[in-house]
Scaffold this active site. Structure first.
Site, PDB file in Angstrom:
ATOM      1  N   GLY A  65     -37.380  34.874   4.228  1.00 22.52           N
ATOM      2  CA  GLY A  65     -36.292  34.094   4.820  1.00 22.52           C
ATOM      3  C   GLY A  65     -36.821  32.764   5.297  1.00 22.52           C
ATOM      4  CD  GLU A  74     -33.171  31.218   2.766  1.00 24.33           C
ATOM      5  OE1 GLU A  74     -32.012  31.654   2.929  1.00 24.33           O
ATOM      6  OE2 GLU A  74     -34.045  31.246   3.661  1.00 24.33           O
ATOM      7  CB  ILE A  75     -30.882  35.530   0.369  1.00 22.95           C
ATOM      8  CG1 ILE A  75     -30.009  36.350  -0.581  1.00 22.95           C
ATOM      9  CG2 ILE A  75     -30.111  35.142   1.631  1.00 22.95           C
ATOM     10  CD1 ILE A  75     -29.621  37.701  -0.030  1.00 22.95           C
ATOM     11  CG  ASN A 113     -31.709  41.084  -0.610  1.00 22.42           C
ATOM     12  OD1 ASN A 113     -32.429  41.305   0.367  1.00 22.42           O
ATOM     13  ND2 ASN A 113     -30.489  41.591  -0.724  1.00 22.42           N
ATOM     14  CB  ALA A 114     -37.524  39.868   1.106  1.00 22.54           C
ATOM     15  CG  LEU A 149     -41.527  32.144  10.830  1.00 21.58           C
ATOM     16  CD1 LEU A 149     -42.059  30.740  10.626  1.00 21.58           C
ATOM     17  CD2 LEU A 149     -42.353  32.889  11.855  1.00 21.58           C
ATOM     18  CG  ASP A 168     -28.364  37.086  10.349  1.00 25.20           C
ATOM     19  OD1 ASP A 168     -27.973  37.300  11.514  1.00 25.20           O
ATOM     20  OD2 ASP A 168     -27.610  36.864   9.390  1.00 25.20           O
TER      21      ASP A 168
END
Length: 231
Positions: free
Chosen positions: A90, A113-114, A146-147, A166, A169
Site C-alpha cells: 500500500g 498499490e491497488i 492486491n497484496a 505505512l 486503511d
C-alpha cells in the site's frame, strides 16, 4: 523569439545537445478515492508462482525478459542475480520508495498499490527520475496489486528482508476489521515471504489501528517485538 542567452561558441551547442529533463508528474492529476474494496475483483494480472513473474518491465537493468517477444532495445540479456528485498505494501504516492532508493542503492524494492491512478503516478515518477538521474532509481518499481490476495504469487519463501505498512486503511467499522492489512492469517503469509530476522515496520495516525497491529503482531508465534533499546 529564441529562448537563449549570449554565450561563447560551443556552450550553446552543448546546451542544445543536452537531453530535455523529464517532467515529474503532478499529484493533482492523479487523485483517487482514499479507500478501495480489497475483496472485489479488480481484474489484476498476477503470475501463478514467483518463478513465472517477468520482472524485466519493472527492473530492466536487473532482469532479462522471460521471452524474446518481450525483449527491447537496451534490455539486459542476463539477470543480475538480485531479488526484491523490500516491499512497501500500500505504498501510496511512493515517498518511501524514492527516499530509500538512494539510501540502499544495491537493494531492489517494490511498492504494491491497488489504486489505479496512484500506481500510475508512482510509475511515471520513477521513470522520470531514472531519466533525470541516469544510473539511479533503477532499484525501485511499483505494481498495481492486491497484496492481501496475491503476495505469495510474487515472492518466494524467505525472500524479503523488510516489509512496510505505512498508514494503512484503518477500516473503522467493526464489520470491516477483516479487511485490515494486519491480521493473524495475513501475518502467517508475511512470515512465509520474510527471511528469518526480517522486519515488519508499521505506522499509523489512528491509535485504535496501531493498537490492533501491535496486538496481532505480539500474539503471532512467528514475530517478536524489537526491544526499545535495540530500536
Amino acid at each position: 523569439m529564441e529562448d537563449t542567452v549570449p554565450t561563447v561558441a560551443g556552450e550553446k551547442r552543448q546546451a542544445e545537445e543536452t537531453p530535455a529533463e523529464a517532467r515529474l508528474p503532478q499529484k493533482k492529476y492523479f487523485r483517487q478515492r482514499a479507500h478501495a474494496n480489497v475483496f472485489s475483483d479488480h481484474h489484476l494480472d498476477y503470475p501463478v508462482s514467483p518463478a513465472h513473474m517477468d520482472w524485466s518491465k519493472n527492473f530492466p537493468k536487473h532482469f532479462a525478459p522471460k521471452n524474446s517477444e518481450a525483449s527491447s532495445e537496451g534490455a539486459v540479456t542476463k539477470d543480475s542475480g538480485k531479488k526484491i528485498e523490500f516491499a512497501d505494501i500500500g505504498c501510496g504516492y511512493g515517498g518511501l520508495l524514492v527516499a530509500l532508493s538512494t539510501v540502499f542503492p544495491d537493494t531492489l524494492m517494490l511498492g504494491m498499490e491497488i489504486r489505479v491512478k496512484v500506481e500510475e503516478y508512482v510509475n511515471q515518477k520513477i521513470l522520470a527520475l531514472r531519466k533525470n538521474h541516469p544510473g539511479s532509481y533503477d532499484n525501485i518499481s511499483i505494481l498495481r496489486m492486491n497484496a492481501m490476495k496475491f503476495l505469495p504469487n510474487f515472492f518466494e519463501k524467505h525472500q524479503l528482508s523488510k516489509m512496510f505498512f505505512l498508514f494503512p486503511d484503518p477500516h473503522f467499522k467493526k464489520r470491516k476489521h477483516k479487511a485490515r492489512i494486519i491480521t493473524s492469517t495475513l501475518l502467517s503469509e508475511y512470515a512465509y515471504v520474510l527471511r528469518p530476522g526480517g522486519i515488519i515496520y508499521t505506522i499509523s495516525d489512528v491509535k485504535d489501528l496501531h493498537l490492533w497491529m501491535v496486538k496481532h503482531l505480539d500474539a503471532h508465534p512467528l514475530f517478536v517485538r524489537i526491544p526499545d533499546a535495540e530500536l
